[in-house]
Enzyme design. Sequence first.
Site, mmCIF file in Angstrom:
data_model
loop_
_atom_site.group_PDB
_atom_site.id
_atom_site.type_symbol
_atom_site.label_atom_id
_atom_site.label_comp_id
_atom_site.label_asym_id
_atom_site.label_seq_id
_atom_site.Cartn_x
_atom_site.Cartn_y
_atom_site.Cartn_z
ATOM 1 N N PHE A 127 42.023 36.858 50.017
ATOM 2 C CA PHE A 127 41.592 35.415 49.583
ATOM 3 C C PHE A 127 42.225 34.782 48.569
ATOM 4 O O PHE A 127 42.673 35.294 47.688
ATOM 5 C CB PHE A 127 40.042 35.473 49.381
ATOM 6 C CG PHE A 127 39.644 35.840 48.022
ATOM 7 C CD1 PHE A 127 39.651 37.007 47.626
ATOM 8 C CD2 PHE A 127 39.414 34.921 47.063
ATOM 9 C CE1 PHE A 127 39.347 37.407 46.402
ATOM 10 C CE2 PHE A 127 38.986 35.130 45.796
ATOM 11 C CZ PHE A 127 38.948 36.508 45.461
ATOM 12 N N PRO A 132 48.935 27.390 40.930
ATOM 13 C CA PRO A 132 49.672 27.342 39.692
ATOM 14 C C PRO A 132 49.022 26.761 38.414
ATOM 15 O O PRO A 132 48.728 27.125 37.434
ATOM 16 C CB PRO A 132 50.830 26.814 40.108
ATOM 17 C CG PRO A 132 51.223 27.074 41.319
ATOM 18 C CD PRO A 132 49.743 26.882 42.142
ATOM 19 N N GLY A 135 42.652 28.021 37.896
ATOM 20 C CA GLY A 135 42.254 29.257 38.256
ATOM 21 C C GLY A 135 40.411 29.110 38.201
ATOM 22 O O GLY A 135 39.918 28.974 38.854
ATOM 23 N N SER A 136 40.251 28.844 36.833
ATOM 24 C CA SER A 136 38.784 28.753 36.474
ATOM 25 C C SER A 136 38.211 27.666 37.232
ATOM 26 O O SER A 136 36.877 27.638 37.734
ATOM 27 C CB SER A 136 38.507 28.630 35.007
ATOM 28 O OG SER A 136 39.205 29.724 34.404
ATOM 29 N N GLU A 379 38.070 37.656 39.244
ATOM 30 C CA GLU A 379 36.635 36.814 39.645
ATOM 31 C C GLU A 379 35.926 36.259 38.427
ATOM 32 O O GLU A 379 34.764 36.206 38.435
ATOM 33 C CB GLU A 379 35.850 38.247 39.976
ATOM 34 C CG GLU A 379 36.390 39.259 40.923
ATOM 35 C CD GLU A 379 36.801 38.656 42.246
ATOM 36 O OE1 GLU A 379 36.167 37.690 42.727
ATOM 37 O OE2 GLU A 379 37.307 39.380 43.122
#
Length: 401
Positions: A127, A132, A135-136, A379
């Site tokens: 997934f 780049p 992320g968060s 995660e």
Amino acid sequence: MTRLAQTAGLTDIQREILSTVRDFVDKEILPVATELEHRDEYPQAIVDGLKELGLFGLMIPEEYGGLGESLLTYALCVEEIARGWMSVSGIINTHFIVAYMLKQHGTQEQKDHFLPRMATGEVRGAFSMSEPGLGSDVSAITSKAVQDGEEYVLNGQKMWLTNGGSSTLVAVLVRSDEGHPEGTAPHKSMTTFLVEKEPGFGEVRPGLTIPGKIDKMGYKGVDTTELIMDGLRIPANRVLGGATGRGFYQMMDGVEVGRVNVAARGCGVAQRAFELGVSYAQQRHTFGKPIAQHQAIQFKLAEMATKVEAAHAMMVNAARKKDSGERNDLEAGMAKYLASEYCKEVVEDAFRIHGGYGFSKEYEIERLYREAPMLLIGEGTAEIQKMIIGRRLLEEYRFQG
Ligand SMILES: Cc1cc2nc3c(=O)[nH]c(=O)nc-3n(C[C@H](O)[C@H](O)[C@H](O)COP(=O)(O)OP(=O)(O)OC[C@H]3O[C@@H](n4cnc5c(N)ncnc54)[C@H](O)[C@@H]3O)c2cc1C
């Protein structure tokens, strides 16, 4: 079974599955893990063994050829596997998240098409949310899908795909503004596409390139990659759930069960670190006795074992809450946060117990020391978990002045 991290109230079937997995870990994973990790080699024989055990279909419903097991069974299996080698649990994890998202949100045609082949491990899932530049902050995604008749055309660059090379089905989250007028909240203008591809690197489908493996500090063996979409054409029937604009919620649902999984990994790695520490402490002598007989080392072992127990209990609690059908974001966030922090601390203590030898690649703790930090990030980082926990607490404890 070891004394630590016991789980009360398991069924006979759960106990049987766990004992089979533990046996597999002791015989097929632990003896080769460190050597394969040092060579950054994909553990194909181990993956084949897991396929035979049915682990790729553990939570897929029986009607689609899976074992139809609970999140708790899955998490306890992950804990066992991570005790052997964390990278192997990473190979299963993204597959599990994609299968879960299909089960929860897929159209009937999508479930029929993918789930039976995912249950056997023939189709393998990855997934992709991160890019780049983010992320968060998932709402900042810039990759985009534009509708063109019965197809969508996808463009953009993705980052950090676990199993990006070895997978054949990637759930990709992109922005899709059609039907969602300018100014629509970012969460409501994102869509998950089910992108099928060949395994491997280079151009794996027209318009889709997987450049190569990212060279990492730890978590080796499992491939982590970028993904580049350049005019990638995906049919409209490969929008997860059949309608655009729901992707953010679908992915967050997937990541929520993924958090229990990361907590379980933290538990497994911490258990292994404790086993290594307690064993070494009884063999190494200083000042005329085994170091385990020095109170300072015994205190370390006591702290490590207490952390192993606490993390396991929180992880089991979070899994059981989800299995009962209740919302578990608070419990999953807490379990992920605590288990990953404790894992890093237990691993560091086991490393210290090993003295100078802990720094040698001949000792397994050296590998664990490089693997544990990944759990602080994957995660959702500790800060993101604390944001989720804090928000939920304020909902639960709303001031009634
Ligand atoms: C080995 C590996 C495998 C991965 N696999 C996948 C995958 O399969 N699929 C996928 O989509 N992604 C994957 N990721 C990406 C991972 O989910 C992100 O790295 C993670 O979410 C953090 O995002 P970032 O790296 O962009 O850090 P950033 O978001 O840039 O954060 C940097 C720092 O700032 C902090 N921070 C950010 N925002 C806030 C805030 N609001 N308040 C306080 N602190 C904040 C963070 O906690 C962190 O400490 C993987 C990453 C790694 C390292």
